[in-house]
Design an enzyme around this catalytic site. Structure first.
Site, mmCIF file in Angstrom:
data_model
loop_
_atom_site.group_PDB
_atom_site.id
_atom_site.type_symbol
_atom_site.label_atom_id
_atom_site.label_comp_id
_atom_site.label_asym_id
_atom_site.label_seq_id
_atom_site.Cartn_x
_atom_site.Cartn_y
_atom_site.Cartn_z
ATOM 1 N N PHE A 127 2.108 -21.336 33.992
ATOM 2 C CA PHE A 127 2.789 -20.371 34.907
ATOM 3 C C PHE A 127 3.689 -19.242 34.098
ATOM 4 O O PHE A 127 4.868 -19.104 34.475
ATOM 5 C CB PHE A 127 3.574 -20.963 35.940
ATOM 6 C CG PHE A 127 3.024 -22.094 36.823
ATOM 7 C CD1 PHE A 127 1.971 -21.579 37.811
ATOM 8 C CD2 PHE A 127 2.670 -23.357 36.671
ATOM 9 C CE1 PHE A 127 1.445 -22.352 38.787
ATOM 10 C CE2 PHE A 127 2.003 -24.210 37.279
ATOM 11 C CZ PHE A 127 1.362 -23.579 38.528
ATOM 12 N N LYS A 156 -2.670 -23.638 40.525
ATOM 13 C CA LYS A 156 -2.240 -22.611 40.009
ATOM 14 C C LYS A 156 -2.951 -21.392 40.789
ATOM 15 O O LYS A 156 -2.197 -20.269 40.771
ATOM 16 C CB LYS A 156 -3.247 -22.695 38.496
ATOM 17 C CG LYS A 156 -3.364 -21.249 37.917
ATOM 18 C CD LYS A 156 -2.152 -21.058 37.346
ATOM 19 C CE LYS A 156 -2.866 -19.559 36.442
ATOM 20 N NZ LYS A 156 -1.329 -18.890 35.677
ATOM 21 N N CYS A 204 -4.121 -12.149 35.221
ATOM 22 C CA CYS A 204 -4.172 -13.603 35.962
ATOM 23 C C CYS A 204 -4.502 -13.085 37.511
ATOM 24 O O CYS A 204 -5.431 -13.546 37.950
ATOM 25 C CB CYS A 204 -2.766 -13.966 36.000
ATOM 26 S SG CYS A 204 -2.382 -14.754 34.470
#
Length: 435
Positions: free
Chosen positions: A155, A210, A266
């Site tokens: 993260f 995630k 991401c």
């Protein structure tokens, strides 16, 4: 503790360096010989504040090493982290070929018990594929070696990755055995002497966490961008709306900033991947489909405002772009709104001068000589009709607007894609913002 990190990109390099910083013996493995050669010479392939100094310190302390040969470290390691890329495939799903290749190499070379930890962002069920792949290789070797798999999603925020790793909100670990839990507890406890922030769960839940976390953050961004666009139509101010919303402790203020769309390595990739996971399981992710659609539209918002201001007569306009990376404190331009903007401006015949404190080399790699490159933000605006403020680097905040106005063409315009400035700040330059 001896650790191998396979994959020396952004996640692998930050992870390996930070583990070395807390005293582990780390070897970062990558098949890219040039990358490893440069790392051994002290040349870092990414920009991340504080990382270069930390790498140098731990290399000198002989806690951090680099290699292309995974087999050479298999005798003495306790944990292997898989941190290779999982780029989006043509259908939006995560491409797992690099992950599976690493699993094959582990199974073909392991000699003792290992914990194999997935750090890469992977779909639910990937750890089962890794486990089966390793076992297939062991069977081929007629060996019976125990091993465990685990999931430990990252993260990290680009630009703040070291603090995120060393002082995290939480560490999520998916495990399936007490033995693996004990080893990973020992590893992470050294980082959390006062507060143990590790959340253990089953592997499938860790893999899903995630994607769910990044998709929620992307959802907040797209939601606020839609609210901002509606604010313009009804005469409201999105900055005031954000303050009113963020003061509600059920909502909070983070990721409520409107702008010109999210980018990076991401959010776009993970939203697409979660949509694909849903589709494969007959669960159409209606909200995330909307999140993605809104973001793609928002990346064109600055160009549309530019066209509207000039009544569509924008050919041969000279423009300046401040900020190229998808966010400050990184040189990453993957899915950056600046790319959409540059392509749209070039399509209508504008000449473009760009400036970014860090991302200029990356822009040259992507755009070549299609745009001009300035030495600083003041050179970029000389004779420009319009400034596009795309990335909110701190150095732009206290610009000398009187000097900028003198350098620009007649009747200059600032289009603020991050709502940093105000009309009162900018010396009478025409001003357009988001929302």
């Amino acid at each position: 503790m001896n650790i191998a990190i396979v994959g020396s990109g952004y996640v692998g390099l930050v992870t390996g360096t930070c583990f070395a910083e807390i005293g582990a013996n780390v070897t970062c493995i990558d098949i890219d010989e040039n990358k490893i050669k440069n790392l051994k010479l002290g040349n870092i392939p990414i920009y991340e504040p504080g990382l270069e100094a930390m790498i140098k310190r731990n290399v000198e302390a002989k806690r951090l090493n680099f290699s292309t040969d995974l087999a050479s470290v298999m005798d003495h390691i306790d944990i292997i982290f898989i941190a290779v890329g999982t780029p989006p495939d043509e259908d939006g799903s995560a491409d797992l070929k690099y992950v599976i290749n690493v699993a094959q190499a582990i199974g073909a070379n392991m000699k003792n018990y290992l914990v194999v930890v997935t750090k890469s962002t992977v779909p639910v069920g990937t750890s089962i594929k890794i486990k089966n792949t390793i076992q297939e290789q062991l069977d081929k070797r007629n060996l019976s070696i125990e091993f465990d798999v685990a999931s430990n999603p990252e993260f990290l925020k680009e630009g703040n990755a070291i603090d995120d790793f060393m002082k995290p909100d939480r560490v999520v670990i998916g495990i399936e055995s007490e033995r693996a839990k004990k080893i990973l507890t020992r590893l992470y406890k050294s980082m959390h002497l006062n507060t143990f922030r590790v959340i253990f769960m089953d592997i499938a839940s860790a893999e899903m966490t995630k994607y769910a976390a990044n998709s929620m953050l992307a959802t907040r961004i797209s939601f606020m961008n839609e609210i901002a666009n509606l604010c313009e139509l009804v005469g409201a101010n999105v900055s005031m709306v954000r303050k009113g919303m963020g003061s509600d402790n059920r909502i909070g203020s983070k990721f409520l900033y409107s702008g010109c769309g999210y980018g990076g390595s991401c959010f776009p990739k993970d939203v697409k991947a979660l949509i694909k996971i849903g589709h494969l399981n007959d669960s159409e992710m209606q909200i995330l489909n909307a999140v993605e659609a809104v973001n793609e539209q928002q990346k064109n918002i600055l160009f549309k405002k530019f066209q509207n201001h000039f009544g569509g007569k924008v050919k041969d306009k000279k423009v300046a772009i401040w900020g190229l990376s998808f966010k400050p404190e990184t040189d990453d331009m993957r899915e950056a709104p600046s790319i959409n903007l540059m392509k749209s401006l070039l399509d209508v015949g504008c000449s473009i001068t760009v400036y970014d404190p860090i991302a200029m080399p990356e822009c040259k790699r992507i755009m070549g000589n299609k745009v001009k490159y300035a030495n600083n933000m003041y050179d970029a605006v000389i004779d420009a009709n319009t400034i596009f403020h795309v990335t909110e680097w701190k150095e732009f905040r206290l610009a000398s607007w009187e000097a900028i106005k003198r350098s620009m063409a007649t009747d200059p315009l600032l289009i603020d894609g991050r709502n940093v400035f105000s009309k009162e700040d900018i010396a009478g330059i025409n001003y357009i913002r988001i929302g």
